[in-house]
Design a protein around this motif. Structure first.
Motif, PDB file in Angstrom:
ATOM      1  N   UNK A 228       2.055  67.734   6.829  1.00 26.09           N
ATOM      2  CA  UNK A 228       3.085  67.403   5.854  1.00 26.09           C
ATOM      3  C   UNK A 228       4.453  67.354   6.536  1.00 26.09           C
ATOM      4  N   UNK A 229       5.264  66.338   6.194  1.00 27.34           N
ATOM      5  CA  UNK A 229       6.536  66.127   6.898  1.00 27.34           C
ATOM      6  C   UNK A 229       7.488  67.317   6.753  1.00 27.34           C
ATOM      7  N   UNK A 230       7.592  67.868   5.574  1.00 27.07           N
ATOM      8  CA  UNK A 230       8.487  69.010   5.374  1.00 27.07           C
ATOM      9  C   UNK A 230       8.059  70.196   6.224  1.00 27.07           C
ATOM     10  N   UNK A 231       6.767  70.447   6.260  1.00 32.92           N
ATOM     11  CA  UNK A 231       6.245  71.544   7.070  1.00 32.92           C
ATOM     12  C   UNK A 231       6.496  71.287   8.553  1.00 32.92           C
ATOM     13  N   UNK A 232       6.301  70.054   8.981  1.00 32.57           N
ATOM     14  CA  UNK A 232       6.527  69.726  10.392  1.00 32.57           C
ATOM     15  C   UNK A 232       7.987  69.960  10.772  1.00 32.57           C
ATOM     16  N   UNK A 233       8.904  69.555   9.905  1.00 37.49           N
ATOM     17  CA  UNK A 233      10.323  69.748  10.190  1.00 37.49           C
ATOM     18  C   UNK A 233      10.666  71.236  10.262  1.00 37.49           C
ATOM     19  N   UNK A 234      10.112  72.028   9.346  1.00 36.17           N
ATOM     20  CA  UNK A 234      10.347  73.470   9.374  1.00 36.17           C
ATOM     21  C   UNK A 234       9.849  74.079  10.679  1.00 36.17           C
ATOM     22  N   UNK A 235       8.671  73.668  11.091  1.00 35.97           N
ATOM     23  CA  UNK A 235       8.112  74.181  12.348  1.00 35.97           C
ATOM     24  C   UNK A 235       8.976  73.788  13.538  1.00 35.97           C
ATOM     25  N   UNK A 236       9.390  72.518  13.548  1.00 40.22           N
ATOM     26  CA  UNK A 236      10.188  72.036  14.671  1.00 40.22           C
ATOM     27  C   UNK A 236      11.503  72.771  14.806  1.00 40.22           C
ATOM     28  N   UNK A 237      12.176  72.999  13.685  1.00 40.95           N
ATOM     29  CA  UNK A 237      13.456  73.697  13.723  1.00 40.95           C
ATOM     30  C   UNK A 237      13.276  75.168  14.056  1.00 40.95           C
ATOM     31  N   UNK A 238      12.195  75.767  13.561  1.00 39.37           N
ATOM     32  CA  UNK A 238      11.919  77.163  13.890  1.00 39.37           C
ATOM     33  C   UNK A 238      11.629  77.323  15.377  1.00 39.37           C
ATOM     34  N   UNK A 239      10.990  76.340  15.944  1.00 44.41           N
ATOM     35  CA  UNK A 239      10.606  76.394  17.362  1.00 44.41           C
ATOM     36  C   UNK A 239      11.784  76.098  18.274  1.00 44.41           C
ATOM     37  N   UNK A 240      12.518  75.013  17.990  1.00 45.22           N
ATOM     38  CA  UNK A 240      13.553  74.528  18.897  1.00 45.22           C
ATOM     39  C   UNK A 240      14.963  74.905  18.479  1.00 45.22           C
ATOM     40  N   UNK A 241      15.125  75.467  17.275  1.00 46.99           N
ATOM     41  CA  UNK A 241      16.435  75.900  16.844  1.00 46.99           C
ATOM     42  C   UNK A 241      17.268  74.781  16.233  1.00 46.99           C
ATOM     43  N   UNK A 242      18.456  75.153  15.793  1.00 44.93           N
ATOM     44  CA  UNK A 242      19.327  74.199  15.113  1.00 44.93           C
ATOM     45  C   UNK A 242      19.767  73.060  16.022  1.00 44.93           C
ATOM     46  N   UNK A 243      19.692  73.249  17.337  1.00 47.31           N
ATOM     47  CA  UNK A 243      20.075  72.183  18.263  1.00 47.31           C
ATOM     48  C   UNK A 243      19.187  70.959  18.097  1.00 47.31           C
ATOM     49  N   UNK A 244      18.004  71.160  17.539  1.00 43.23           N
ATOM     50  CA  UNK A 244      17.064  70.046  17.367  1.00 43.23           C
ATOM     51  C   UNK A 244      17.345  69.258  16.091  1.00 43.23           C
ATOM     52  N   UNK A 245      18.049  69.848  15.124  1.00 46.15           N
ATOM     53  CA  UNK A 245      18.231  69.205  13.819  1.00 46.15           C
ATOM     54  C   UNK A 245      18.833  67.805  13.921  1.00 46.15           C
ATOM     55  N   UNK A 246      19.894  67.583  14.724  1.00 51.43           N
ATOM     56  CA  UNK A 246      20.462  66.234  14.785  1.00 51.43           C
ATOM     57  C   UNK A 246      19.507  65.186  15.362  1.00 51.43           C
ATOM     58  N   UNK A 247      18.485  65.645  16.077  1.00 49.44           N
ATOM     59  CA  UNK A 247      17.574  64.722  16.750  1.00 49.44           C
ATOM     60  C   UNK A 247      16.296  64.450  15.955  1.00 49.44           C
TER      61      UNK A 247
END
Length: 206
Positions: free
Chosen positions: A146-165
């Motif tokens: 699920x896209x929302x879950x994937x985004x949550x995982x990505x941000x939890x893993x890589x931090x807020x620095x990943x959000x703009x990307x």
């Protein structure tokens, strides 16, 4: 990134991939390449860690992470050619492969890593089974969630620095996977939204 994984993979997912890897003929010289492709935050790296660990019971194993091959935030489309040229082609000739790693902090190529021909080579990351890389892969897996879950995982893993990307990278995934028909060509499709057996299995065409 590939070195920030702490949770174990679903054992059923690992078992499904390993069973395929043990039941195929190598397509990269004598090395059976297991390509674990899919969307950001879907769980590709987690699955790859589990698969590589299990495969060590059956032979020698190397792991290549696509995060180290992307030439920056806009480099997804180019990465499968880099993988094929610098890693898979040499391995198919039973030669030692060598590739430069992208330094995400410096924004350029950094250290060089070598890869030896082994019984199994697990390649994980978006683009690992796309285009020229697919011809060498004995097993192609597509991991999604699920896209929302994937985004949550990505941000939890890589931090807020990943959000703009996030959206920048997602647009590249959409374009590359649509043009290549990557998911439909996979040997195995795994949805990690909920624990359980792999969601689908597809017949691959090359």
């Amino acid at each position: 990134m590939w070195d920030q994984i702490t949770e174990p993979a679903d054992p059923l997912h690992v078992e499904a991939v390993v069973e395929l890897a043990l039941d195929v003929q190598p397509r990269c010289g004598s090395t059976a390449v297991v390509a674990i492709d899919g969307r950001s935050g879907a769980g590709k790296t987690t699955l790859a860690h589990g698969v590589a660990a299990d495969l060590t019971s059956y032979g020698t194993v190397e792991v290549v992470h696509m995060d180290r091959l992307y030439p920056g935030w806009d480099g997804l489309a180019e990465s499968s050619r880099i993988l094929a040229t610098h890693v898979l082609d040499p391995i198919s000739r039973a030669s030692t492969a060598a590739y430069a790693c992208w330094d995400w902090d410096a924004g350029g190529w950094g250290e060089t890593v070598t890869v030896q021909p082994t019984d199994f080579l697990v390649v994980e990351g978006a683009g690992s089974s796309v285009g020229p890389a697919r011809t060498h892969a004995a097993v192609c897996v597509f991991v999604d969630a699920d896209e929302t879950l994937r985004r949550q995982r990505g941000l939890a893993r890589d931090g807020e620095a990943y959000r703009p990307h996030w959206h920048r990278w997602a647009r590249q995934e959409e374009a590359v996977f649509r043009a290549d028909d990557t998911k439909a060509r996979a040997d195995l499709v795994i949805d990690t939204t909920a624990a359980g057996a792999p969601s689908a299995r597809a017949g691959r065409s090359t």
